[in-house]
Design a protein around this motif. Structure first.
Motif, PDB file in Angstrom:
ATOM      1  N   GLY A 140       0.861  -1.175   0.000  1.00 45.00           N
ATOM      2  CA  GLY A 140       0.000   0.000   0.000  1.00 45.00           C
ATOM      3  C   GLY A 140       0.899   1.226   0.000  1.00 45.00           C
ATOM      4  O   GLY A 140       2.123   1.102   0.101  1.00 45.00           O
ATOM      5  N   PRO A 141       0.314   2.419  -0.106  1.00 42.57           N
ATOM      6  CA  PRO A 141       1.126   3.641  -0.042  1.00 42.57           C
ATOM      7  C   PRO A 141       1.819   3.734   1.324  1.00 42.57           C
ATOM      8  O   PRO A 141       1.215   3.399   2.347  1.00 42.57           O
ATOM      9  N   LYS A 142       3.063   4.174   1.348  1.00 42.08           N
ATOM     10  CA  LYS A 142       3.840   4.264   2.594  1.00 42.08           C
ATOM     11  C   LYS A 142       4.577   5.599   2.659  1.00 42.08           C
ATOM     12  O   LYS A 142       4.979   6.140   1.638  1.00 42.08           O
ATOM     13  N   THR A 143       4.772   6.072   3.881  1.00 45.73           N
ATOM     14  CA  THR A 143       5.576   7.265   4.146  1.00 45.73           C
ATOM     15  C   THR A 143       6.530   6.933   5.276  1.00 45.73           C
ATOM     16  O   THR A 143       6.128   6.329   6.274  1.00 45.73           O
ATOM     17  N   ILE A 144       7.804   7.301   5.109  1.00 40.52           N
ATOM     18  CA  ILE A 144       8.768   7.120   6.185  1.00 40.52           C
ATOM     19  C   ILE A 144       9.564   8.404   6.381  1.00 40.52           C
ATOM     20  O   ILE A 144       9.635   9.257   5.502  1.00 40.52           O
ATOM     21  N   GLY A 145      10.155   8.502   7.550  1.00 45.25           N
ATOM     22  CA  GLY A 145      10.990   9.654   7.868  1.00 45.25           C
ATOM     23  C   GLY A 145      11.905   9.304   9.023  1.00 45.25           C
ATOM     24  O   GLY A 145      11.899   8.182   9.538  1.00 45.25           O
ATOM     25  N   ILE A 146      12.655  10.276   9.432  1.00 38.99           N
ATOM     26  CA  ILE A 146      13.631  10.085  10.510  1.00 38.99           C
ATOM     27  C   ILE A 146      13.679  11.359  11.338  1.00 38.99           C
ATOM     28  O   ILE A 146      13.443  12.439  10.820  1.00 38.99           O
ATOM     29  N   VAL A 147      13.929  11.215  12.619  1.00 37.81           N
ATOM     30  CA  VAL A 147      14.157  12.368  13.484  1.00 37.81           C
ATOM     31  C   VAL A 147      15.618  12.304  13.916  1.00 37.81           C
ATOM     32  O   VAL A 147      16.080  11.252  14.351  1.00 37.81           O
ATOM     33  N   SER A 148      16.337  13.402  13.732  1.00 35.84           N
ATOM     34  CA  SER A 148      17.717  13.446  14.193  1.00 35.84           C
ATOM     35  C   SER A 148      17.919  14.710  15.006  1.00 35.84           C
ATOM     36  O   SER A 148      17.137  15.652  14.910  1.00 35.84           O
TER      37      SER A 148
END
Length: 140
Positions: free
Chosen positions: A102-110
């Motif tokens: 399915g549609p996906k979104t990812i990210g990161i916190v630094s």
């Protein structure tokens, strides 16, 4: 039907039906044909981070594809958290693998790394910082 394909419609005895499974009794010759759409594709959105970079950008992937995404922090930053469609919770892990179903979104916190190397003037003879002499680098 294989994963990733979508039933578009039925023709013949099941014309107008849109659900995948049907049960009926055959008492005469019947024609039934299911029309399916091509393999589904989904958008992977990668949120632009601060303090580093991902090895790939946003893109479209086939249903069931395995996509590995690697984040490389800048030397002055450390990862504190993965965000979005990832099961990984360990900020020390630099790569995650996502199954596109399915549609996906990812990210990161630094955040700024407290172990950054900072260059400061240092007089190695008397141990004091002076604006006119540079004798080395101090790591804090």
């Amino acid at each position: 039907m294989d994963d990733g394909y979508l039933l578009e419609h039925w023709t013949g005895k099941l014309a107008g039906e849109t659900t995948l499974e049907h049960t009926f009794t055959v008492t005469e010759e019947v024609n039934v044909l299911g029309a399916v759409t091509e393999l589904q594709t989904y958008e992977l959105t990668i949120q632009t981070p601060t303090g580093g970079s991902f090895d790939i950008g946003s893109g479209t992937y086939d249903h069931g594809s395995s996509v590995t995404v690697t984040f490389t922090p800048d030397p002055a930053h450390a990862v504190t958290e993965w965000l979005g469609a990832v099961s990984e919770t360990d900020p020390e892990v630099s790569s995650v693998t996502i199954i596109m179903d399915g549609p996906k979104t990812i990210g990161i916190v630094s955040q700024p790394n407290s172990k950054s190397v900072i260059e400061v003037p240092f007089d190695s003879f008397n141990g004091v910082s002076t604006p006119t002499q540079y004798k080395g680098t101090v790591q804090v």
